[in-house]
Scaffold this motif. Sequence first.
Motif, PDB file in Angstrom:
ATOM      1  N   UNK A   1     -13.170  -0.752  -0.134  1.00 10.85           N
ATOM      2  CA  UNK A   1     -14.496  -0.509  -0.713  1.00 10.85           C
ATOM      3  C   UNK A   1     -14.379  -0.273  -2.213  1.00 10.85           C
ATOM      4  N   UNK A   2     -13.347   0.474  -2.629  1.00  7.97           N
ATOM      5  CA  UNK A   2     -13.143   0.700  -4.059  1.00  7.97           C
ATOM      6  C   UNK A   2     -12.746  -0.585  -4.786  1.00  7.97           C
ATOM      7  N   UNK A   3     -12.055  -1.492  -4.078  1.00 10.15           N
ATOM      8  CA  UNK A   3     -11.585  -2.728  -4.711  1.00 10.15           C
ATOM      9  C   UNK A   3     -12.615  -3.837  -4.695  1.00 10.15           C
ATOM     10  N   UNK A   4     -13.754  -3.609  -4.031  1.00 11.99           N
ATOM     11  CA  UNK A   4     -14.786  -4.636  -3.900  1.00 11.99           C
ATOM     12  C   UNK A   4     -15.598  -4.771  -5.185  1.00 11.99           C
ATOM     13  N   UNK A   5     -15.871  -5.996  -5.539  1.00 14.91           N
ATOM     14  CA  UNK A   5     -16.680  -6.290  -6.717  1.00 14.91           C
ATOM     15  C   UNK A   5     -18.127  -5.872  -6.485  1.00 14.91           C
ATOM     16  N   UNK A   6     -18.846  -5.565  -7.540  1.00 13.04           N
ATOM     17  CA  UNK A   6     -20.267  -5.280  -7.410  1.00 13.04           C
ATOM     18  C   UNK A   6     -20.984  -6.509  -6.836  1.00 13.04           C
ATOM     19  N   UNK A   7     -21.793  -6.266  -5.806  1.00 15.11           N
ATOM     20  CA  UNK A   7     -22.477  -7.369  -5.154  1.00 15.11           C
ATOM     21  C   UNK A   7     -21.606  -8.147  -4.189  1.00 15.11           C
ATOM     22  N   UNK A   8     -20.393  -7.654  -3.939  1.00 20.64           N
ATOM     23  CA  UNK A   8     -19.461  -8.358  -3.067  1.00 20.64           C
ATOM     24  C   UNK A   8     -19.751  -8.147  -1.590  1.00 20.64           C
ATOM     25  N   UNK A   9     -18.907  -8.769  -0.759  1.00 19.62           N
ATOM     26  CA  UNK A   9     -19.073  -8.712   0.698  1.00 19.62           C
ATOM     27  C   UNK A   9     -17.827  -8.137   1.348  1.00 19.62           C
ATOM     28  N   UNK A  10     -18.032  -7.154   2.189  1.00 16.10           N
ATOM     29  CA  UNK A  10     -16.950  -6.481   2.913  1.00 16.10           C
ATOM     30  C   UNK A  10     -17.099  -6.823   4.390  1.00 16.10           C
ATOM     31  N   UNK A  11     -16.046  -7.413   4.980  1.00 19.32           N
ATOM     32  CA  UNK A  11     -16.068  -7.784   6.394  1.00 19.32           C
ATOM     33  C   UNK A  11     -15.057  -6.923   7.143  1.00 19.32           C
ATOM     34  N   UNK A  12     -15.557  -6.135   8.086  1.00 20.58           N
ATOM     35  CA  UNK A  12     -14.696  -5.244   8.876  1.00 20.58           C
ATOM     36  C   UNK A  12     -14.327  -5.926  10.190  1.00 20.58           C
ATOM     37  N   UNK A  13     -13.048  -6.259  10.343  1.00 21.91           N
ATOM     38  CA  UNK A  13     -12.577  -6.930  11.555  1.00 21.91           C
ATOM     39  C   UNK A  13     -11.663  -6.050  12.385  1.00 21.91           C
ATOM     40  N   UNK A  14     -10.886  -5.176  11.732  1.00 26.75           N
ATOM     41  CA  UNK A  14      -9.917  -4.342  12.442  1.00 26.75           C
ATOM     42  C   UNK A  14     -10.571  -3.147  13.115  1.00 26.75           C
ATOM     43  N   UNK A  15     -10.016  -2.762  14.251  1.00 28.24           N
ATOM     44  CA  UNK A  15     -10.498  -1.591  14.983  1.00 28.24           C
ATOM     45  C   UNK A  15      -9.370  -0.569  15.087  1.00 28.24           C
ATOM     46  N   UNK A  16      -9.621   0.614  14.580  1.00 25.40           N
ATOM     47  CA  UNK A  16      -8.647   1.699  14.678  1.00 25.40           C
ATOM     48  C   UNK A  16      -9.309   2.904  15.301  1.00 25.40           C
TER      49      UNK A  16
ATOM     50  N   UNK B   1      -2.667  -5.218 -11.033  1.00 28.08           N
ATOM     51  CA  UNK B   1      -1.536  -6.109 -10.773  1.00 28.08           C
ATOM     52  C   UNK B   1      -1.986  -7.534 -10.485  1.00 28.08           C
ATOM     53  N   UNK B   2      -3.127  -7.691  -9.842  1.00 21.74           N
ATOM     54  CA  UNK B   2      -3.596  -9.022  -9.443  1.00 21.74           C
ATOM     55  C   UNK B   2      -4.618  -9.606 -10.424  1.00 21.74           C
ATOM     56  N   UNK B   3      -4.877  -8.890 -11.513  1.00 18.01           N
ATOM     57  CA  UNK B   3      -5.784  -9.337 -12.568  1.00 18.01           C
ATOM     58  C   UNK B   3      -7.200  -9.587 -12.048  1.00 18.01           C
ATOM     59  N   UNK B   4      -7.620  -8.744 -11.142  1.00 22.57           N
ATOM     60  CA  UNK B   4      -9.001  -8.791 -10.654  1.00 22.57           C
ATOM     61  C   UNK B   4      -9.744  -7.588 -11.234  1.00 22.57           C
TER      62      UNK B   4
ATOM     63  N   UNK C   1       0.841  -1.200   0.000  1.00 23.69           N
ATOM     64  CA  UNK C   1       0.000   0.000   0.000  1.00 23.69           C
ATOM     65  C   UNK C   1       0.878   1.252   0.000  1.00 23.69           C
ATOM     66  N   UNK C   2       0.534   2.214  -0.856  1.00 24.52           N
ATOM     67  CA  UNK C   2       1.286   3.465  -0.927  1.00 24.52           C
ATOM     68  C   UNK C   2       0.458   4.601  -0.328  1.00 24.52           C
ATOM     69  N   UNK C   3       1.010   5.798  -0.344  1.00 27.90           N
ATOM     70  CA  UNK C   3       0.322   6.966   0.212  1.00 27.90           C
ATOM     71  C   UNK C   3      -0.616   7.622  -0.802  1.00 27.90           C
ATOM     72  N   UNK C   4      -0.805   7.004  -1.935  1.00 23.00           N
ATOM     73  CA  UNK C   4      -1.690   7.557  -2.952  1.00 23.00           C
ATOM     74  C   UNK C   4      -3.152   7.458  -2.506  1.00 23.00           C
TER      75      UNK C   4
ATOM     76  N   UNK D   1      -6.826   5.147  -6.272  1.00 20.37           N
ATOM     77  CA  UNK D   1      -5.632   4.902  -7.087  1.00 20.37           C
ATOM     78  C   UNK D   1      -4.966   3.596  -6.656  1.00 20.37           C
ATOM     79  N   UNK D   2      -4.815   3.415  -5.339  1.00 20.12           N
ATOM     80  CA  UNK D   2      -4.263   2.161  -4.834  1.00 20.12           C
ATOM     81  C   UNK D   2      -5.108   0.971  -5.281  1.00 20.12           C
ATOM     82  N   UNK D   3      -6.425   1.130  -5.208  1.00 22.40           N
ATOM     83  CA  UNK D   3      -7.320   0.041  -5.599  1.00 22.40           C
ATOM     84  C   UNK D   3      -7.142  -0.303  -7.075  1.00 22.40           C
ATOM     85  N   UNK D   4      -7.071   0.714  -7.930  1.00 23.56           N
ATOM     86  CA  UNK D   4      -6.915   0.475  -9.374  1.00 23.56           C
ATOM     87  C   UNK D   4      -5.604  -0.244  -9.675  1.00 23.56           C
ATOM     88  N   UNK D   5      -4.528   0.214  -9.054  1.00 25.74           N
ATOM     89  CA  UNK D   5      -3.220  -0.411  -9.292  1.00 25.74           C
ATOM     90  C   UNK D   5      -3.228  -1.861  -8.802  1.00 25.74           C
ATOM     91  N   UNK D   6      -3.751  -2.062  -7.610  1.00 23.10           N
ATOM     92  CA  UNK D   6      -3.777  -3.408  -7.036  1.00 23.10           C
ATOM     93  C   UNK D   6      -4.594  -4.361  -7.898  1.00 23.10           C
TER      94      UNK D   6
END
Length: 387
Positions: A283-298, A259-262, A244-247, A251-256
């Motif tokens: 959230x930007x990297x999630x597929x349409x209709x996908x599932x996002x699971x939030x486990x980390x607490x900051x 690179x991973x062909x998703x 992960x970069x500071x972008x 932008x990070x989601x698009x690059x990732x």
Amino acid sequence: MFSTESAQNHDQKLNEEKPAWSTQDVPNHAFVLLETRKFGFEERPMPTLQSPRDVLIRVIATGLCGSDIHYWHHGRIGKYVVDNPIILGHESAGIVEACGPDVKSLAVGDRVALEPGVGCNTCEACRSGRYNLCGSMRFAATPPYDGTLATYYILPEECCFVLPPHISFQEGALVEPLAVAVHCCRLAGDMQGKSVIVFGAGPIGLLGCAVARASGAATVVVVDIVQSRLDFATRFGATATYLMSSQLAEVNADIMLAQTRLSEGADVIIEATGAEPCINCGIHALKRGGTFVQAGLGTPVVSFPVAQICDKEATFKGSFRYGPGDYKFAVELLRSGRISVKELVTHEFSFVEAEQAFINVLERRGIKSIIYGPSVDKKLVNETAML
């Protein structure tokens, strides 16, 4: 509380059945966090069985968690405030020292992983099979309840899981974070053939990666800001990694994704950092209709693109500890060899070195630090692990 006669009978049975490697009359030493956020050692009263289903465990190994560090460093997590001395620690494994008269599945000498939260068993959440949401939960090392960094700890029978003979106490202590990862992946649903992106290459993220692969995920990408942790993730089951970069998040989601062909995004996002940039990127990297699971607490309050959740008609789920079946499945993953956790243990400390262990985790050295219980000999631990 059950009868004095029953307690005396079981104390007599305990004395008759003590294994040769178990020390009788060992005092209950505890590692205590004071209100001043300083540490100290105390000798606490010997805990007594309060229910006929209770089990007394001698704690052998305890892993340190980010929440332990947070209570030490900040004195609180949300509404839970350290305003009295508290024993920290909740990722533990140990040896059964005594059983209440109604305990049927355990015996003195059993090696067990400890599930450190006890629900009321009567509220709607408990009765509906979601005991992790119990409003009266007594969870180890969560104020006002003491944790497991002591000689002894008491839990009901259903919170003690017998370790397979080939699983060490170290690995047994890691059943707790593994159960967290199991819960995250179960919330995500069927992973067979799916693509998963895991944010964070700490213990929970790495275990989430391993569980996702064990659950049939075809692609598991691990994201972090530390290259050495990503290198470890590759050896731990990740099919790809992204530094992960500071972008900007998008932008990070698009690059990732490129690179991973998703190209269409990931079916599942498991966010194990709690960091706002990672949440937004996920959230930007999630597929349409996908599932996002939030486990980390900051940070308790974050800003994220809710319009993306709506536009993608995505499912956003919070994940809290673990629920029915998660511990059992975690132990089975270790028993079968589908997951190995021993590689995560990078530092070991004796009980008298407990404060140094906390400093070690605060300074982000290694991955998982283990503290052995009072008077526990490391050689003895390794020997008894194979009994």
